[in-house]
Design a protein around this motif. Structure first.
Motif, mmCIF file in Angstrom:
data_model
loop_
_atom_site.group_PDB
_atom_site.id
_atom_site.type_symbol
_atom_site.label_atom_id
_atom_site.label_comp_id
_atom_site.label_asym_id
_atom_site.label_seq_id
_atom_site.Cartn_x
_atom_site.Cartn_y
_atom_site.Cartn_z
ATOM 1 N N HIS A 118 75.762 5.246 32.255
ATOM 2 C CA HIS A 118 77.020 5.026 32.955
ATOM 3 C C HIS A 118 77.661 3.768 32.382
ATOM 4 O O HIS A 118 77.030 2.708 32.326
ATOM 5 C CB HIS A 118 76.763 4.851 34.455
ATOM 6 C CG HIS A 118 77.958 4.370 35.229
ATOM 7 N ND1 HIS A 118 79.102 5.134 35.378
ATOM 8 C CD2 HIS A 118 78.197 3.195 35.891
ATOM 9 C CE1 HIS A 118 79.981 4.470 36.089
ATOM 10 N NE2 HIS A 118 79.460 3.289 36.411
ATOM 11 N N ILE A 119 78.909 3.886 31.944
ATOM 12 C CA ILE A 119 79.645 2.728 31.448
ATOM 13 C C ILE A 119 80.407 2.136 32.636
ATOM 14 O O ILE A 119 81.299 2.794 33.195
ATOM 15 C CB ILE A 119 80.622 3.101 30.317
ATOM 16 C CG1 ILE A 119 79.910 3.897 29.210
ATOM 17 C CG2 ILE A 119 81.296 1.852 29.759
ATOM 18 C CD1 ILE A 119 78.788 3.168 28.538
ATOM 19 N N ALA A 120 80.039 0.931 33.025
ATOM 20 C CA ALA A 120 80.646 0.330 34.210
ATOM 21 C C ALA A 120 82.135 0.067 33.969
ATOM 22 O O ALA A 120 82.496 -0.593 32.987
ATOM 23 C CB ALA A 120 79.943 -0.975 34.558
ATOM 24 N N PRO A 121 83.020 0.576 34.834
ATOM 25 C CA PRO A 121 84.456 0.298 34.656
ATOM 26 C C PRO A 121 84.794 -1.174 34.874
ATOM 27 O O PRO A 121 85.818 -1.651 34.413
ATOM 28 C CB PRO A 121 85.114 1.194 35.710
ATOM 29 C CG PRO A 121 84.054 1.448 36.732
ATOM 30 C CD PRO A 121 82.749 1.436 35.988
ATOM 31 N N ARG A 122 83.885 -1.875 35.566
ATOM 32 C CA ARG A 122 84.101 -3.298 35.811
ATOM 33 C C ARG A 122 82.735 -3.989 35.803
ATOM 34 O O ARG A 122 81.838 -3.609 36.547
ATOM 35 C CB ARG A 122 84.775 -3.512 37.175
ATOM 36 C CG ARG A 122 85.056 -4.970 37.539
ATOM 37 C CD ARG A 122 85.754 -5.020 38.901
ATOM 38 N NE ARG A 122 86.057 -6.389 39.305
ATOM 39 C CZ ARG A 122 85.198 -7.183 39.937
ATOM 40 N NH1 ARG A 122 83.971 -6.755 40.235
ATOM 41 N NH2 ARG A 122 85.564 -8.409 40.279
ATOM 42 N N ILE A 169 86.858 -1.880 31.760
ATOM 43 C CA ILE A 169 86.844 -0.862 30.701
ATOM 44 C C ILE A 169 87.475 0.411 31.250
ATOM 45 O O ILE A 169 86.895 1.093 32.106
ATOM 46 C CB ILE A 169 85.401 -0.585 30.223
ATOM 47 C CG1 ILE A 169 84.769 -1.866 29.672
ATOM 48 C CG2 ILE A 169 85.392 0.519 29.175
ATOM 49 C CD1 ILE A 169 83.304 -1.708 29.285
ATOM 50 N N ALA A 170 88.669 0.715 30.788
ATOM 51 C CA ALA A 170 89.388 1.906 31.248
ATOM 52 C C ALA A 170 88.770 3.162 30.637
ATOM 53 O O ALA A 170 88.222 3.119 29.529
ATOM 54 C CB ALA A 170 90.860 1.805 30.863
ATOM 55 N N PRO A 171 88.868 4.311 31.307
ATOM 56 C CA PRO A 171 88.349 5.569 30.762
ATOM 57 C C PRO A 171 88.913 5.892 29.377
ATOM 58 O O PRO A 171 88.207 6.445 28.527
ATOM 59 C CB PRO A 171 88.783 6.610 31.797
ATOM 60 C CG PRO A 171 88.934 5.847 33.077
ATOM 61 C CD PRO A 171 89.417 4.488 32.668
ATOM 62 N N ARG A 187 88.225 6.610 23.425
ATOM 63 C CA ARG A 187 88.551 6.206 22.054
ATOM 64 C C ARG A 187 87.276 5.865 21.282
ATOM 65 O O ARG A 187 87.127 6.226 20.106
ATOM 66 C CB ARG A 187 89.508 5.015 22.054
ATOM 67 C CG ARG A 187 90.936 5.358 22.399
ATOM 68 C CD ARG A 187 91.903 4.263 21.960
ATOM 69 N NE ARG A 187 91.618 2.967 22.586
ATOM 70 C CZ ARG A 187 92.085 2.583 23.772
ATOM 71 N NH1 ARG A 187 92.848 3.402 24.480
ATOM 72 N NH2 ARG A 187 91.801 1.385 24.245
ATOM 73 N N VAL A 188 86.348 5.174 21.942
ATOM 74 C CA VAL A 188 85.075 4.843 21.295
ATOM 75 C C VAL A 188 84.291 6.127 21.019
ATOM 76 O O VAL A 188 83.737 6.305 19.930
ATOM 77 C CB VAL A 188 84.251 3.881 22.175
ATOM 78 C CG1 VAL A 188 82.860 3.691 21.589
ATOM 79 C CG2 VAL A 188 84.965 2.535 22.298
#
Length: 496
Positions: free
Chosen positions: A79-83, A296-298, A303-304
């Protein structure tokens, strides 16, 4: 995949291992400053005011470091934390100029995920707790360091201070030193494959802290000791094995294990205590007031993701489906991008993917390991291996003959286009198999006439007698007969 709870016993104790890996990110500048991260510069020539925490300086987040962390998280299903939040980890070492390290604690950027690998041909999966961004410390210099007036002294090199890292933390899922080393190999392969780390273990770009404890089956987790800064897979095995047996000896002698940070001495093969092990509360974590939350926006994540290469596990799955490789072979073929490209080029050229993987895992790897070379250094390229394997596939040479061809190619014999070079070596060494059935039939008739007892035993149901007749045929043809043809003709004649 095997369960992390699978018991692996050493002298009646279960081993429990977790690993924290510091991965230096491949940015050109540091995580919070514009100073260079290039290795090998003269001491303190790449430490700017931000790195040295001079009054009035402020950190600025390196976008490239964040993108590399995102790429890692995507590659392991995290999970990539949005904050996420940066914190100050307070401790006082001479090589830490701020008196604290900027790291992440309560809300890391990468959360969860798994890494899968093989130990032998047995699959394993290790769960990840987190991967967080942080800065590296400087380096204390002791050995052979001369200070003022040429006297032995210690010095501080702050070139590494502020170098960007992700620290990857596992659950305590590992049960043997071999599993620990293979997990580290798989992680190393992945970060190099992604291009987020150069993987140079000698320069400190990839280093592991191995947490080891032991317990009786069913007992609570034992007290762990952390082996710091292991920078080779061999040392991971050696250090963990020593520590496991040391802890068991201590317990068996009635002594309690004390939580500690230990160092491994590769010269003696032993670990030794460096200091008592700190817990999180000892570091007095608190949010860094100079850094806002990392958002980190979706769209940034996507893009990554779009820029990432085909992942090793995805390529391995494709090799299974497209080339019919066993899962183990496919994993071995994706141990690096170079291996994957070599395999696919050779498999397409000769149409014998299983033979290609066999030769790559066998003779090619053996020779490279013996000479401490990488696949890119191999004198055998993919077209050459494919050309040789195609001659095994069409029956021109036997497996034994192929080994002789391989030896010649590895030592640099021949020149020209791959297939012509292979064929010239086969011809020069007289390795072409005898497949002329009329010639073979005459030889087999003589063998059957001279070995009436073996013929009789075979017809009485003794299979070994058939193998003896095949052996006689191969001996008579000096190993040049095609074994498949010999078997087919013999069976026909013995059935007549």
């Amino acid at each position: 995949m095997s369960s992390p709870a699978t018991p692996k016993m050493v002298r009646g104790y279960e081993v429990v291992i977790g690993i924290e890996t510091h991965v230096q990110l491949s940015t050109q500048s540091k995580i919070f400053s514009g100073a260079s991260t290039q290795f090998g510069a003269a001491p303190n020539t790449q430490a700017c005011p931000v790195d040295m925490a001079l009054p009035g300086t402020l950190p600025v987040m390196n976008k490239g470091a964040v993108e590399r962390a995102i790429a890692f998280g995507l590659s392991v299903g995290s999970h990539i934390a949005p904050r996420s939040i940066f914190a100050r980890k307070n401790y006082f070492y001479p090589d830490l100029p701020k008196g604290y390290q900027i790291s992440q604690y309560e809300i890391p950027v990468v959360q969860g995920g798994t890494v899968s690998f093989f130990v032998g041909d047995t699959p394993h999966t290790v769960r990840l707790v987190r991967a967080h961004l942080e800065e590296d410390a400087g380096k204390s210099l002791h050995d052979d360091f001369s200070g003022f007036n040429g006297e032995k002294s210690s010095g501080i090199d702050l070139n590494r201070a502020g170098t960007p890292l992700i620290e990857i933390v596992t659950e305590p899922d590992i049960r043997t030193s071999a599993e620990a080393a293979e997990y580290a190999r798989a992680l190393h392969t992945l970060v190099v494959w992604l291009g987020i780390c150069d993987g140079n273990m000698q320069e400190g770009s990839f280093r592991c802290d191995v947490n080891v404890s032991v317990r009786k089956p069913g007992a609570p987790l034992g007290t762990r000791r952390e082996i710091k800064n292991l920078n080779s897979f061999k040392h991971i095995v050696q250090a963990a094995d020593y520590e496991i047996n040391w802890q068991i000896d201590e317990i068996e002698d009635g002594r309690a294990i004390q939580q500690a940070t230990v160092l491994f001495n590769p010269d003696t093969g032993e670990t030794r205590a460096m200091r008592s092990k700190e817990d999180a509360h000892d570091y007095r974590y608190f949010p860094d007031p100079d850094l806002p939350p990392l958002v980190i926006a979706p769209e940034w994540v996507e893009r990554v993701r779009a820029q990432m290469p085909e992942l090793p596990r995805v390529m391995a799955a494709r090799f299974v489906s497209d080339y019919g490789l066993p899962e183990y072979d496919a994993t071995m073929m994706t141990q690096s991008k170079a291996f994957g490209a070599f395999f696919e080029t050779a498999a397409k050229a000769c149409g014998q993917p299983k033979l290609v993987s066999n030769w790559l895992m066998g003779e090619v790897s053996r020779r490279l390991n013996a000479s401490e070379q990488q696949l890119d250094d191999s004198p055998m390229d993919a077209p050459l291996l494919a050309a040789m394997i195609s001659r095994i596939g069409d029956g021109t040479i036997s497996n034994n003959g192929a080994k002789q061809v391989f030896d010649a190619l590895w030592s640099g014999e021949g020149s020209g286009e791959a297939q012509a070079r292979v064929d010239a070596i086969i011809e020069a060494k007289g390795l072409k198999q005898m497949s002329d059935t009329s010639e073979l039939e005459k030889i087999l008739d003589d063998i059957l006439a001279a070995n009436a007892k073996s013929v009789e035993e075979f017809r009485a149901g003794k299979e070994k007698a058939f193998n003896a007749l095949v052996g006689q045929a191969m001996k008579a043809t000096k190993g040049k007969a095609n074994p498949a043809t010999v078997n087919e003709l013999l069976k026909k004649k013995l059935a007549g």
